[in-house]
Scaffold this motif. Structure first.
Motif, mmCIF file in Angstrom:
data_model
loop_
_atom_site.group_PDB
_atom_site.id
_atom_site.type_symbol
_atom_site.label_atom_id
_atom_site.label_comp_id
_atom_site.label_asym_id
_atom_site.label_seq_id
_atom_site.Cartn_x
_atom_site.Cartn_y
_atom_site.Cartn_z
ATOM 1 N N ILE A 16 0.829 -1.200 0.000
ATOM 2 C CA ILE A 16 0.000 0.000 0.000
ATOM 3 C C ILE A 16 0.868 1.257 0.000
ATOM 4 N N LEU A 17 2.068 1.174 0.660
ATOM 5 C CA LEU A 17 2.958 2.339 0.732
ATOM 6 C C LEU A 17 3.430 2.747 -0.649
ATOM 7 N N ASP A 18 3.832 3.997 -0.753
ATOM 8 C CA ASP A 18 4.318 4.521 -2.042
ATOM 9 C C ASP A 18 5.642 3.865 -2.398
ATOM 10 N N LYS A 19 5.773 3.421 -3.611
ATOM 11 C CA LYS A 19 7.007 2.815 -4.093
ATOM 12 C C LYS A 19 8.021 3.913 -4.426
ATOM 13 N N PRO A 20 9.337 3.629 -4.277
ATOM 14 C CA PRO A 20 10.345 4.648 -4.631
ATOM 15 C C PRO A 20 10.339 4.910 -6.129
ATOM 16 N N PRO A 21 10.791 6.092 -6.521
ATOM 17 C CA PRO A 21 10.784 6.401 -7.962
ATOM 18 C C PRO A 21 11.749 5.489 -8.701
ATOM 19 N N PRO A 22 11.441 5.142 -9.905
ATOM 20 C CA PRO A 22 12.345 4.266 -10.669
ATOM 21 C C PRO A 22 13.656 4.972 -11.005
ATOM 22 N N ASP A 23 14.728 4.182 -11.171
ATOM 23 C CA ASP A 23 16.049 4.737 -11.510
ATOM 24 C C ASP A 23 16.017 5.330 -12.910
ATOM 25 N N PRO A 24 16.764 6.414 -13.119
ATOM 26 C CA PRO A 24 16.786 6.997 -14.472
ATOM 27 C C PRO A 24 17.461 6.040 -15.446
ATOM 28 N N PRO A 25 17.089 6.066 -16.668
ATOM 29 C CA PRO A 25 17.691 5.143 -17.652
ATOM 30 C C PRO A 25 19.168 5.472 -17.875
ATOM 31 N N LYS A 26 19.988 4.437 -17.993
ATOM 32 C CA LYS A 26 21.417 4.617 -18.215
ATOM 33 C C LYS A 26 21.679 4.985 -19.664
#
Length: 253
Positions: A16-26
């Protein structure tokens, strides 16, 4: 009273908690365009083995020659000297003639003369002090006088002679300076004597005028001290004036 209807029974509270933002693309890695061409043109590597089963030998005509060993090899040069026809001719041998005669020297007679003229080595005096033949050198043993026979025995050392000469020169300089020193005593002439007398009289007049201007009543200590001081200075000036007038010749030091 409200009723909550649960329709999904497989949910989890952790999701239910907010997921961390995805890593920027390499950023894509740089790849050279010529890499494929190089791989195609590259020769295949030869297989590496353990070596020969038996060491191959050189043929007999390839034996080790001079300068081909482990040491420093001899430098080979392909230079060739081309001799031209402008060189001077080779000198000829002199014609056979009589050889110069060497002087005949009788070395036996020469050695005998040298042996006669040579002086023998002086025998060092020695002393035998025991019956077993113990030898001791007399020089430095104290058996014979040596120090009193020295050429400088009883003479003053050179450094003391130099020191005495230096002191004597300094003493002579002091005596010369004292003899030629200007006299400290000086006779003043008549004009200087008269000027001195006039100055003393002028000082006496000024002091007398200041003394007469003092108050008649001296009821305080400062007045008494000032009056006594001025009286003393006036008496001293009168003595100096009388001394200068009574003596026509005055010497100063």
């Amino acid at each position: 009273m409200s009723i909550v209807e649960i329709t999904k029974h497989d949910e989890v509270i952790y999701t239910i908690l907010d997921k961390p933002p995805p890593d920027p693309p390499k950023t894509p890695r740089y790849e050279s365009k010529l890499e494929k061409q190089l791989k195609e043109t590259k020769l295949p590597q030869m297989r590496r083995l353990f070596g020969y089963a038996e060491t191959p030998l050189h043929p007999p005509d390839q034996f080790m020659k001079k300068g081909e060993g482990i040491g420093q090899p001899i430098k080979k040069s392909d230079h060739k000297c081309f001799v031209s026809g402008n060189l001077p001719p080779v000198p000829k041998r002199p014609p056979p003639g009589k050889k110069p005669q060497k002087p005949k020297i009788n070395f036996k007679v020469l050695n005998i003369k040298k042996a006669i003229k040579t002086k023998p080595k002086p025998v060092e005096p020695r002393l035998v002090d025991t019956r077993d033949g113990h030898i001791k050198k007399i020089k430095g043993s104290g058996e014979v006088p040596e120090y009193c026979l020295r050429p400088d025995f009883g003479k003053m050392p050179e450094y003391l002679v130099k020191m005495n000469r230096k002191r004597q020169r300094e003493y002579e300089k002091i005596l010369y300076a004292e003899e030629h020193k200007e006299s400290v005593c000086k006779l003043i002439n008549e004009e200087e004597r008269q000027n001195l007398l006039d100055d003393l009289k002028n000082n006496w007049k000024k002091m007398q005028k200041a003394f007469l201007q003092l108050p008649m009543l001296t009821d305080t200590t400062p007045k008494i001290l000032k009056k006594s001081k001025m009286e003393q200075e006036l008496r001293q000036l009168e003595k100096s004036i009388a001394l200068v007038e009574a003596n026509p010749y005055i010497y100063i030091y």
